[in-house]
Design an enzyme around this catalytic site. Structure first.
Site, PDB file in Angstrom:
ATOM      1  N   ASP A  12       8.232  -9.461  -4.489  1.00  0.00           N
ATOM      2  CA  ASP A  12       9.025  -9.763  -3.288  1.00  0.00           C
ATOM      3  C   ASP A  12       9.665 -11.144  -3.320  1.00  0.00           C
ATOM      4  O   ASP A  12       9.865 -11.765  -2.275  1.00  0.00           O
ATOM      5  CB  ASP A  12       8.174  -9.651  -2.005  1.00  0.00           C
ATOM      6  CG  ASP A  12       7.428  -8.345  -1.927  1.00  0.00           C
ATOM      7  OD1 ASP A  12       8.035  -7.316  -2.262  1.00  0.00           O
ATOM      8  OD2 ASP A  12       6.244  -8.349  -1.526  1.00  0.00           O
TER       9      ASP A  12
ATOM     10  N   LYS B 135      14.335 -10.808  -6.037  1.00  0.00           N
ATOM     11  CA  LYS B 135      14.984 -10.552  -7.337  1.00  0.00           C
ATOM     12  C   LYS B 135      16.355  -9.914  -7.154  1.00  0.00           C
ATOM     13  O   LYS B 135      17.266 -10.157  -7.928  1.00  0.00           O
ATOM     14  CB  LYS B 135      14.118  -9.605  -8.186  1.00  0.00           C
ATOM     15  CG  LYS B 135      12.790 -10.179  -8.594  1.00  0.00           C
ATOM     16  CD  LYS B 135      11.973  -9.208  -9.399  1.00  0.00           C
ATOM     17  CE  LYS B 135      11.145  -8.229  -8.595  1.00  0.00           C
ATOM     18  NZ  LYS B 135      10.044  -8.773  -7.796  1.00  0.00           N
ATOM     19  N   GLY B 136      16.480  -9.091  -6.091  1.00  0.00           N
ATOM     20  CA  GLY B 136      17.691  -8.282  -5.888  1.00  0.00           C
ATOM     21  C   GLY B 136      18.966  -9.109  -5.899  1.00  0.00           C
ATOM     22  O   GLY B 136      19.963  -8.710  -6.502  1.00  0.00           O
TER      23      GLY B 136
ATOM     24  N   GLY C 119      10.749  -2.397  -3.959  1.00  0.00           N
ATOM     25  CA  GLY C 119      11.739  -2.147  -2.917  1.00  0.00           C
ATOM     26  C   GLY C 119      12.729  -3.269  -2.909  1.00  0.00           C
ATOM     27  O   GLY C 119      12.358  -4.424  -3.062  1.00  0.00           O
ATOM     28  N   HIS C 120      13.999  -2.935  -2.827  1.00  0.00           N
ATOM     29  CA  HIS C 120      14.959  -4.003  -2.627  1.00  0.00           C
ATOM     30  C   HIS C 120      15.988  -3.579  -1.584  1.00  0.00           C
ATOM     31  O   HIS C 120      16.245  -2.397  -1.393  1.00  0.00           O
ATOM     32  CB  HIS C 120      15.605  -4.464  -3.934  1.00  0.00           C
ATOM     33  CG  HIS C 120      16.120  -3.359  -4.776  1.00  0.00           C
ATOM     34  ND1 HIS C 120      15.462  -2.901  -5.883  1.00  0.00           N
ATOM     35  CD2 HIS C 120      17.227  -2.604  -4.660  1.00  0.00           C
ATOM     36  CE1 HIS C 120      16.151  -1.915  -6.414  1.00  0.00           C
ATOM     37  NE2 HIS C 120      17.219  -1.712  -5.694  1.00  0.00           N
TER      38      HIS C 120
ATOM     39  N   GLN D 271       7.804  -5.727  -9.038  1.00  0.00           N
ATOM     40  CA  GLN D 271       6.571  -6.463  -8.743  1.00  0.00           C
ATOM     41  C   GLN D 271       6.677  -7.892  -9.301  1.00  0.00           C
ATOM     42  O   GLN D 271       7.762  -8.434  -9.341  1.00  0.00           O
ATOM     43  CB  GLN D 271       5.320  -5.738  -9.273  1.00  0.00           C
ATOM     44  CG  GLN D 271       5.003  -4.431  -8.550  1.00  0.00           C
ATOM     45  CD  GLN D 271       5.824  -3.263  -9.027  1.00  0.00           C
ATOM     46  OE1 GLN D 271       5.916  -3.007 -10.216  1.00  0.00           O
ATOM     47  NE2 GLN D 271       6.427  -2.540  -8.117  1.00  0.00           N
TER      48      GLN D 271
ATOM     49  N   THR E 136       8.743  -1.834   1.105  1.00  0.00           N
ATOM     50  CA  THR E 136       8.266  -0.483   0.847  1.00  0.00           C
ATOM     51  C   THR E 136       7.334   0.008   1.950  1.00  0.00           C
ATOM     52  O   THR E 136       7.441   1.128   2.433  1.00  0.00           O
ATOM     53  CB  THR E 136       7.564  -0.434  -0.527  1.00  0.00           C
ATOM     54  OG1 THR E 136       8.515  -0.824  -1.501  1.00  0.00           O
ATOM     55  CG2 THR E 136       7.051   0.955  -0.860  1.00  0.00           C
TER      56      THR E 136
HETATM   57  P1  IMP Z   1       0.480  -0.255  -6.435  1.00  0.00           P
HETATM   58  O1  IMP Z   1       1.497  -0.851  -7.333  1.00  0.00           O
HETATM   59  O2  IMP Z   1       1.039   0.607  -5.333  1.00  0.00           O
HETATM   60  O3  IMP Z   1      -0.639   0.424  -7.170  1.00  0.00           O
HETATM   61  O4  IMP Z   1      -0.242  -1.477  -5.647  1.00  0.00           O
HETATM   62  C1  IMP Z   1      -1.046  -2.431  -6.334  1.00  0.00           C
HETATM   63  C2  IMP Z   1      -0.873  -3.828  -5.726  1.00  0.00           C
HETATM   64  O5  IMP Z   1       0.426  -4.307  -6.039  1.00  0.00           O
HETATM   65  C3  IMP Z   1      -0.991  -3.877  -4.206  1.00  0.00           C
HETATM   66  O6  IMP Z   1      -1.554  -5.129  -3.841  1.00  0.00           O
HETATM   67  C4  IMP Z   1       0.447  -3.824  -3.739  1.00  0.00           C
HETATM   68  O7  IMP Z   1       0.643  -4.433  -2.475  1.00  0.00           O
HETATM   69  C5  IMP Z   1       1.111  -4.659  -4.828  1.00  0.00           C
HETATM   70  N1  IMP Z   1       2.510  -4.301  -5.021  1.00  0.00           N
HETATM   71  C6  IMP Z   1       3.020  -3.202  -5.635  1.00  0.00           C
HETATM   72  N2  IMP Z   1       4.362  -3.238  -5.647  1.00  0.00           N
HETATM   73  C7  IMP Z   1       4.714  -4.382  -5.036  1.00  0.00           C
HETATM   74  C8  IMP Z   1       5.982  -5.005  -4.777  1.00  0.00           C
HETATM   75  O8  IMP Z   1       7.056  -4.508  -5.140  1.00  0.00           O
HETATM   76  N3  IMP Z   1       5.918  -6.195  -4.126  1.00  0.00           N
HETATM   77  C9  IMP Z   1       4.765  -6.793  -3.761  1.00  0.00           C
HETATM   78  N4  IMP Z   1       3.567  -6.260  -3.990  1.00  0.00           N
HETATM   79  C10 IMP Z   1       3.551  -5.065  -4.633  1.00  0.00           C
END
Ligand code: IMP
Length: 448
Positions: free
Chosen positions: A13, A16-17, A40-41, A220, A298
């Site tokens: 978060d 990056k977008g 998510g962006h 991520q 997201t």
């Molecule tokens: P998962 O990727 O859904 O398995 O979640 C694993 C961990 O990564 C959790 O703490 C989520 O909140 C975090 N996470 C997954 N995708 C994102 C993202 O795009 N931004 C921030 N945190 C993320």
């Protein structure tokens, strides 16, 4: 610029977008190489705000081809929603025309979402990401290329359904996977996306051989990397530079630039240790959350907030070798009396300059802070005017308020990485580029 990588340098978060948007204008390919719709962006087109999860951010540049790469796990139903929203806005159907899905990417099925719903530890996004990667590692997952062969193999279908239902049982989920559903879902995926499923690694390779610019778009962040992050509170893929090319199906020699995107402070969603975390309800932590609108794209969950952490940035740089940092949301810090930079941790009476590997130890780390004077809160228009002045007069960062500039310079000094662009607001124009750096170009982007 052959291939450039854009990565989150923190816990995701980072914004990056916007950087991708700027770079995509010069690229003919934007590639997602890991993760899925846990990312998510937000894209702003005129008065419309669009949330995308799997389609690469480069979608707004009409000449940019879009790849959902080998290393991804893809939810075809969420992708359909994204594509429908895009069509409603632009009347473009990019799938099979300029959007391609890798044969090697794994399919996220309703089973994976159900299995993920049992998570009580990590605080996942619940999108089935971990379970889909788990199937891939166990070599029982279904890749897009496998679908027709899978459908022809009665025994395999039976075996898969039995395994899925046992796994759901084992985590206390009562829903069942039925044969007709699985078969009809897979048939639908083939019908819906058959024309877009390709050997995408070869397409990207060919483009690079022909001198085209490719943007490798991370999802991520570095601290959520399965190997190098704050395990087990991480996502299930390699989010790092090393996987940018691997997950795209090309070799690492193509990469010229690797930009790490970092907020001027820190946020984290989900569980796990966060040394510079601040109380959410009051003071600077609340200021960051409210002024920075820190809610997940997201899941809508509030993001935890804290001061800028130079220890985690230095670990993230060790793994990714950033050629430049894009510092985002500097404007959000305006109005705080004092700013803190975490320069080390105190762990059991000792000062350390690295993140301990064990989350138990990381949770015991107390940040060691350096204090910096704050700078005034400015309006969105004032920040944009400042960015425009910087561009028109070629002044680089000299336009920034004195205290903001010294904060930025200290981050550069401590990290040893040049800051190549500073975000001072959500608007496309609200970025200030370092003079002569890779972002020192006009922000004119051709879009829909
Ligand atoms: P998962 O990727 O859904 O398995 O979640 C694993 C961990 O990564 C959790 O703490 C989520 O909140 C975090 N996470 C997954 N995708 C994102 C993202 O795009 N931004 C921030 N945190 C993320």
């Amino acid at each position: 610029m052959p291939a450039s990588v854009v990565l989150g340098a923190q816990w995701g978060d980072e914004g990056k977008g916007k950087a991708i948007d700027q770079l995509a204008a010069d690229s003919t390919w934007a590639v997602r190489f890991q993760g899925g719709n846990n990312a998510g962006h937000t894209i702003v087109l005129g008065d419309t705000t669009l949330k995308l999860h799997q389609i690469p951010s480069g979608v707004t540049s009409p000449n940019c081809n879009l790849i959902l790469g080998d290393g991804m796990v893809i939810d075809p139903w969420v992708l359909e929603e994204e594509l429908d929203r895009w069509y409603a806005l632009t009347k473009e159907r990019p799938e099979g025309e300029r959007l391609f899905i890798s044969e090697r990417a794994s399919v996220i099925l309703p089973f994976h979402r159900l299995y993920d719903s049992a998570d009580k530890v990590v605080g996942t996004t619940g999108r089935g990401i971990g379970p889909a990667y788990r199937d891939r590692i166990e070599r029982v997952g279904i890749r897009f290329v496998d679908i027709p062969y899978f459908l022809d193999d009665e025994a395999k279908v039976k075996e898969t359904i039995s395994r899925m239902n046992k796994q759901l049982d084992s985590v206390g989920v009562s829903e069942r996977v039925e044969k007709e559903d699985l078969v009809s879902h897979l048939r639908w995926i083939l019908e819906r996306y058959g024309g877009a499923i390709r050997q995408t690694g070869r397409m990207i390779h060919r483009a690079l051989e022909e001198g085209e610019n490719v943007l490798l778009e991370g999802a991520q962040g570095a601290m959520l990397d399965i190997d190098q992050g704050t395990y087990p509170f991480v996502t299930s893929s390699v989010t790092s530079r090393a996987n940018a090319t691997h997950g795209a199906g090309i070799h690492p020699g193509h990469v010229e630039n690797c930009f790490g995107i970092s907020k001027a402070y820190t946020t984290r969603v989900g569980n796990g240790p966060f040394p510079t975390e601040l109380p959410y309800e009051e003071g600077p932590g609340n200021h960051m959350a409210m002024v920075g609108h820190e809610f997940g794209t997201t899941t809508g969950r509030p993001r935890r907030t804290g001061w800028m952490d130079m220890v985690s940035l230095s670990d993230s740089h060790r793994v990714n070798g950033y050629t430049g940092i894009v510092l985002t949301k500097l404007d959000v810090l305006g109005g705080l009396d004092e700013l803190m930079l975490c320069t080390g941790y105190e762990l059991d009476g000792q000062t350390v300059d690295y993140m301990p590997t064990s989350c138990e130890e990381l949770a015991r780390c107390k940040p060691v802070y350096e204090r910096h004077p704050g700078f005034p809160a400015l309006s969105e228009e004032e920040w944009i005017a400042m960015a425009e002045l910087s561009r028109s007069e070629g002044q680089g960062y000299e336009v920034l308020p004195e205290e903001a500039l010294s904060y930025v310079r200290r981050i550069e000094q401590l990290s040893g990485i040049p800051i190549v662009s500073i975000g001072v607001g959500p608007d496309r124009r609200a970025s200030i580029a370092s003079r002569g750096g890779p972002f020192d170009t006009e922000p004119e982007v051709t879009t829909f």
